[in-house]
Design a protein around this motif. Structure first.
Motif, mmCIF file in Angstrom:
data_model
loop_
_atom_site.group_PDB
_atom_site.id
_atom_site.type_symbol
_atom_site.label_atom_id
_atom_site.label_comp_id
_atom_site.label_asym_id
_atom_site.label_seq_id
_atom_site.Cartn_x
_atom_site.Cartn_y
_atom_site.Cartn_z
ATOM 1 N N LYS A 3 0.841 -1.188 0.000
ATOM 2 C CA LYS A 3 0.000 0.000 0.000
ATOM 3 C C LYS A 3 0.880 1.242 0.000
ATOM 4 C CE LYS A 3 -3.813 -2.045 2.437
ATOM 5 N NZ LYS A 3 -4.623 -2.080 3.630
ATOM 6 N N GLU A 7 -2.559 5.608 1.131
ATOM 7 C CA GLU A 7 -3.572 4.584 1.441
ATOM 8 C C GLU A 7 -3.490 4.168 2.906
ATOM 9 O OE1 GLU A 7 -4.037 2.192 -2.780
ATOM 10 O OE2 GLU A 7 -2.215 1.867 -1.602
ATOM 11 N N MET A 8 -2.272 4.061 3.407
ATOM 12 C CA MET A 8 -2.099 3.688 4.813
ATOM 13 C C MET A 8 -2.662 4.764 5.742
ATOM 14 S SD MET A 8 1.629 1.861 4.738
ATOM 15 C CE MET A 8 1.620 1.392 6.464
ATOM 16 N N GLU A 10 -5.102 6.817 5.070
ATOM 17 C CA GLU A 10 -6.565 6.729 4.987
ATOM 18 C C GLU A 10 -7.090 5.563 5.829
ATOM 19 O OE1 GLU A 10 -8.835 8.916 3.791
ATOM 20 O OE2 GLU A 10 -7.045 10.155 3.568
ATOM 21 N N GLU A 11 -6.383 4.451 5.792
ATOM 22 C CA GLU A 11 -6.796 3.294 6.588
ATOM 23 C C GLU A 11 -6.672 3.599 8.079
ATOM 24 O OE1 GLU A 11 -6.132 -1.533 6.473
ATOM 25 O OE2 GLU A 11 -4.964 -0.262 5.123
ATOM 26 N N LYS A 13 -6.821 6.521 9.413
ATOM 27 C CA LYS A 13 -7.840 7.536 9.686
ATOM 28 C C LYS A 13 -9.223 6.907 9.830
ATOM 29 C CE LYS A 13 -9.404 11.876 7.599
ATOM 30 N NZ LYS A 13 -9.223 12.729 6.411
ATOM 31 N N SER A 14 -9.480 5.812 9.147
ATOM 32 C CA SER A 14 -10.818 5.200 9.141
ATOM 33 C C SER A 14 -11.267 4.740 10.528
ATOM 34 C CB SER A 14 -10.872 4.027 8.161
ATOM 35 O OG SER A 14 -10.133 2.922 8.648
ATOM 36 N N ILE A 140 -1.990 -0.051 12.236
ATOM 37 C CA ILE A 140 -3.226 -0.337 11.481
ATOM 38 C C ILE A 140 -3.766 -1.730 11.847
ATOM 39 C CG2 ILE A 140 -4.181 -0.759 9.166
ATOM 40 C CD1 ILE A 140 -2.400 1.648 8.241
ATOM 41 N N ASP A 143 -5.315 -1.534 15.336
ATOM 42 C CA ASP A 143 -6.673 -0.970 15.310
ATOM 43 C C ASP A 143 -7.682 -2.014 14.846
ATOM 44 O OD1 ASP A 143 -5.685 1.538 16.031
ATOM 45 O OD2 ASP A 143 -6.012 2.454 14.065
ATOM 46 N N LYS A 144 -7.362 -2.718 13.752
ATOM 47 C CA LYS A 144 -8.280 -3.718 13.191
ATOM 48 C C LYS A 144 -8.580 -4.824 14.199
ATOM 49 C CE LYS A 144 -7.272 -3.196 8.287
ATOM 50 N NZ LYS A 144 -6.691 -3.836 7.112
#
Length: 163
Positions: A3, A7-8, A10-11, A13-14, A140, A143-144
């Protein structure tokens, strides 16, 4: 394919949207463990918020100011215990607001950086490599992981009331 840094970001930030959606969760569900022997939603969001604050204060903010990075590899168990203790002193709304403030500070400081700036390696407080891309790459999935735990918990509550 790897990525891009954009893109990272944005991920990363999501997760803000997910935490904002947790406002509708009744306070009682914030304080109950998500399963036996596990943390509560408030503990989890406090934990993430305090890691965000730490990495901003000791890493990303320092990079933005052109100062030396002072991030150190802390004892996770001690840090996380303190995060859980801190959560007990806060309301869910306060934890959400603090999370939003710290996550948004990080996003503001890393958005728009060039690919080279994302990849640039700094020496941290332990004299190890630190980069913004490396930070995102580590957090990331973190978080997931917690998002999945919270979503599973919410679904397990048969009659979750909304505020």
């Amino acid at each position: 394919m790897a990525k891009s840094s954009r893109e990272m970001v944005e991920e990363f930030k999501s997760f803000i949207t997910f935490v904002e959606e947790l406002r509708s969760l009744e306070e009682e569900y914030w304080d109950k463990p998500i399963s036996e022997g596990k943390w509560s939603v408030k503990d989890i969001i406090s934990h993430i918020m305090l890691w965000d604050r730490y990495f901003y204060d000791e890493g990303i903010g320092k990079i933005k100011l052109g100062e030396s990075v002072t991030v150190k590899h802390l004892n996770f168990d001690d840090f996380n215990l303190k995060a859980r203790e801190y959560a007990k002193t806060q309301t869910s709304d306060a934890i959400i607001e603090q999370f939003l403030a710290h996550r948004n500070k990080i996003i503001e400081n890393i958005s728009g950086l060039t690919e080279d700036e994302y990849l640039k390696e700094y020496k941290d407080g332990d004299n190890k490599k630190f980069s913004i891309r490396g930070y995102l790459k580590g957090f990331i999935p973190h978080d997931k992981h917690h998002k999945k735990q919270i979503e599973k918990y919410i679904k397990s509550q048969k009659q979750v009331k909304v505020k």
